[in-house]
Write a protein that holds these residues in place. Structure first.
Motif, mmCIF file in Angstrom:
data_model
loop_
_atom_site.group_PDB
_atom_site.id
_atom_site.type_symbol
_atom_site.label_atom_id
_atom_site.label_comp_id
_atom_site.label_asym_id
_atom_site.label_seq_id
_atom_site.Cartn_x
_atom_site.Cartn_y
_atom_site.Cartn_z
ATOM 1 N N ASN A 258 -5.387 1.216 17.534
ATOM 2 C CA ASN A 258 -6.087 -0.428 16.709
ATOM 3 C C ASN A 258 -5.669 -1.625 17.703
ATOM 4 O OD1 ASN A 258 -6.985 1.292 14.974
ATOM 5 N ND2 ASN A 258 -5.343 0.811 13.450
ATOM 6 N N TYR A 259 -4.266 -1.563 17.961
ATOM 7 C CA TYR A 259 -3.961 -2.833 18.819
ATOM 8 C C TYR A 259 -4.742 -2.856 20.232
ATOM 9 C CZ TYR A 259 -1.210 -6.167 20.915
ATOM 10 O OH TYR A 259 -0.680 -7.440 21.573
ATOM 11 N N LEU A 260 -4.818 -1.813 20.941
ATOM 12 C CA LEU A 260 -5.304 -1.866 22.485
ATOM 13 C C LEU A 260 -6.873 -2.008 22.424
ATOM 14 C CD1 LEU A 260 -3.272 0.937 24.169
ATOM 15 C CD2 LEU A 260 -3.154 -1.160 24.178
ATOM 16 N N ALA A 261 -7.478 -1.587 21.007
ATOM 17 C CA ALA A 261 -8.788 -1.882 20.956
ATOM 18 C C ALA A 261 -9.249 -3.489 20.847
ATOM 19 C CB ALA A 261 -9.322 -1.007 19.804
ATOM 20 N N LEU A 262 -8.439 -4.114 20.427
ATOM 21 C CA LEU A 262 -8.568 -5.501 20.208
ATOM 22 C C LEU A 262 -7.721 -6.678 21.200
ATOM 23 C CD1 LEU A 262 -8.506 -5.489 16.165
ATOM 24 C CD2 LEU A 262 -10.571 -5.517 17.786
ATOM 25 N N HIS A 263 -6.706 -6.189 21.679
ATOM 26 C CA HIS A 263 -5.930 -7.110 22.142
ATOM 27 C C HIS A 263 -5.281 -6.417 23.471
ATOM 28 C CE1 HIS A 263 -5.308 -7.866 17.996
ATOM 29 N NE2 HIS A 263 -5.617 -9.134 18.325
ATOM 30 N N SER A 264 -4.724 -7.228 24.274
ATOM 31 C CA SER A 264 -4.017 -6.848 25.785
ATOM 32 C C SER A 264 -2.624 -7.087 25.427
ATOM 33 C CB SER A 264 -4.573 -7.748 26.919
ATOM 34 O OG SER A 264 -4.131 -9.298 26.629
ATOM 35 N N LEU A 265 -1.722 -6.239 26.124
ATOM 36 C CA LEU A 265 -0.218 -6.108 26.014
ATOM 37 C C LEU A 265 0.456 -7.455 26.785
ATOM 38 C CD1 LEU A 265 0.221 -2.369 26.495
ATOM 39 C CD2 LEU A 265 0.480 -3.513 24.394
ATOM 40 N N SER A 266 1.388 -7.775 26.143
ATOM 41 C CA SER A 266 2.229 -8.848 26.886
ATOM 42 C C SER A 266 3.009 -8.411 27.736
ATOM 43 C CB SER A 266 2.815 -9.943 25.645
ATOM 44 O OG SER A 266 3.703 -8.959 25.002
ATOM 45 N N ASP A 267 3.730 -7.011 27.517
ATOM 46 C CA ASP A 267 4.701 -6.692 28.198
ATOM 47 C C ASP A 267 4.473 -5.171 28.516
ATOM 48 O OD1 ASP A 267 6.960 -5.553 29.812
ATOM 49 O OD2 ASP A 267 8.389 -6.812 28.596
ATOM 50 N N LYS A 268 3.435 -4.924 29.632
ATOM 51 C CA LYS A 268 3.088 -3.516 29.763
ATOM 52 C C LYS A 268 4.319 -2.632 30.195
ATOM 53 C CE LYS A 268 -1.654 -4.954 30.889
ATOM 54 N NZ LYS A 268 -2.702 -4.648 32.163
ATOM 55 N N ASN A 269 5.272 -3.019 30.913
ATOM 56 C CA ASN A 269 6.309 -2.027 31.534
ATOM 57 C C ASN A 269 6.990 -1.621 30.304
ATOM 58 O OD1 ASN A 269 5.296 -2.416 34.069
ATOM 59 N ND2 ASN A 269 6.612 -4.271 34.477
ATOM 60 N N SER A 270 7.502 -2.551 29.361
ATOM 61 C CA SER A 270 8.450 -2.153 28.491
ATOM 62 C C SER A 270 7.518 -1.070 27.420
ATOM 63 C CB SER A 270 8.828 -3.217 27.594
ATOM 64 O OG SER A 270 9.708 -3.895 28.391
ATOM 65 N N PHE A 271 6.309 -1.483 27.146
ATOM 66 C CA PHE A 271 5.238 -0.807 26.241
ATOM 67 C C PHE A 271 5.034 0.863 27.093
ATOM 68 C CE2 PHE A 271 1.181 0.821 24.929
ATOM 69 C CZ PHE A 271 1.164 0.701 23.724
ATOM 70 N N LEU A 272 4.709 0.655 28.221
ATOM 71 C CA LEU A 272 4.648 2.137 28.746
ATOM 72 C C LEU A 272 6.011 2.884 28.722
ATOM 73 C CD1 LEU A 272 2.560 1.297 31.661
ATOM 74 C CD2 LEU A 272 1.770 2.447 29.869
ATOM 75 N N LEU A 273 7.122 2.286 28.939
ATOM 76 C CA LEU A 273 8.341 2.989 28.846
ATOM 77 C C LEU A 273 8.604 3.674 27.344
ATOM 78 C CD1 LEU A 273 10.898 3.867 29.953
ATOM 79 C CD2 LEU A 273 12.007 1.710 29.378
ATOM 80 N N LEU A 274 8.259 2.784 26.377
ATOM 81 C CA LEU A 274 8.231 3.192 25.130
ATOM 82 C C LEU A 274 7.340 4.272 24.596
ATOM 83 C CD1 LEU A 274 8.667 0.046 22.715
ATOM 84 C CD2 LEU A 274 10.340 1.823 22.938
#
Length: 306
Positions: A258-274
């Motif tokens: 739901n989030y990726l459908a509407l917004h862009s990530l502020s910290d992609k590296n931490s998010f991908l690691l998670l």
């Protein structure tokens, strides 16, 4: 010649009996008997059983020899019952690793430390989930900054994981590279929490400590000889494991979608690691859930055969 009505042998089953023998050999404990109702290894009564030589297995070997001599001299059909003493006396039913060797006192203490950690972590995580993160909208869910208390909670989890690395490497019963890998990726995920990033996404992972409370209580009950209580706790552990370790999978996946459908990530590296950490933990939690179910079935069968 008088005959014996009962033969009772009491063996020390405390940690001092863990000392290994001087020879690199195994004890051939042939527990076959003319009496089909004997307690020792009933599933494989007709075949010898090889176990590692230690003070404990040597003592049992000598005890079985006493039984053979008494049976030859007095020709009695009485079966010899072996009792083990650790925290309380109990009949030793088979040659499982739990009955061959007692669990060291230090390892029992580790389960108690794990229980305390699980209680503290799950309690604080429930508080954050209900009071702080529950009503967040989808944007705030991924952009909320972690409070100082949540950062302390993440530090607490990292400290415990570092401590518990000795448990998953020192003792043969819990030694596993899978546990080591789990602890390292858990430390990596908690470190993101220490930095105050994605606390609402990390908190459901911390809630995975809730079923650990009942798993630790179950193990401690087994070690103290309360097998019935352990069997009663086992279904609770499995249900909570499914809810809080596997049930969070669809919850987090829907949030991410739901989030990726509407917004862009502020910290992609931490998010991908998670995401990598979350996927790895999900696979391991599924594997451990299957092991919990198998263990529960095995306990019920043992209890039924007593």
């Amino acid at each position: 010649m008088a005959s014996f009505d009962h033969v009772l042998v009491v063996l020390d089953h405390t940690a001092c009996m863990l000392t290994e023998g001087g020879l690199n050999s195994k004890v051939d404990l042939d527990v076959s008997s003319r009496n089909k109702n004997h307690h020792l290894n009933p599933a494989n009564a007709s075949s010898p059983y090889l176990v590692a030589r230690s003070f404990w297995t040597s003592a049992v070997e000598n005890t079985l020899e006493i039984r053979r001599v008494l049976n030859d001299i007095f020709f009695t059909s009485k079966n010899l019952c072996i009792l083990g003493f650790d925290s309380s006396p109990r009949v030793l039913l088979d040659w499982s690793s739990a009955d061959q060797k007692p669990v060291p006192v230090s390892q029992r203490a580790d389960y108690k430390v794990s229980l305390c950690h699980a209680v503290i972590t799950s309690t604080l995580s429930l508080y954050f989930q209900v009071e702080v993160f529950y009503e967040l909208d989808i944007h705030a869910f991924f952009n909320e900054q972690g409070s100082t208390t949540f950062q302390y909670l993440s530090c607490f989890l990292i400290g415990y994981m570092i401590y518990d690395l000795q448990t998953v490497t020192l003792y043969k019963g819990t030694r596993s590279m899978l546990y080591v890998f789990h602890h390292f990726i858990s430390i990596a995920g908690a470190f993101i929490g220490v930095c105050g990033k994605f606390p609402a996404l990390i908190c459901p992972l911390f809630l995975g400590e809730l079923p650990v409370i009942f798993v630790d209580i179950q193990v401690l009950c087994e070690l103290s000889g309360h097998k019935t209580v352990a069997c009663l706790i086992s279904p609770v552990s499995i249900v909570l494991w499914v809810i809080f370790r596997l049930g969070v999978v669809p919850f987090i996946c829907v949030k991410i979608q739901n989030y990726l459908a509407l917004h862009s990530l502020s910290d992609k590296n931490s998010f991908l690691l998670l995401v990598v950490i979350f996927a790895s933990l999900s696979v391991m939690n599924l594997f451990w859930c299957v092991k919990l179910v198998k263990r529960s079935v095995k306990q019920l069968r043992k209890l039924k055969n007593q």
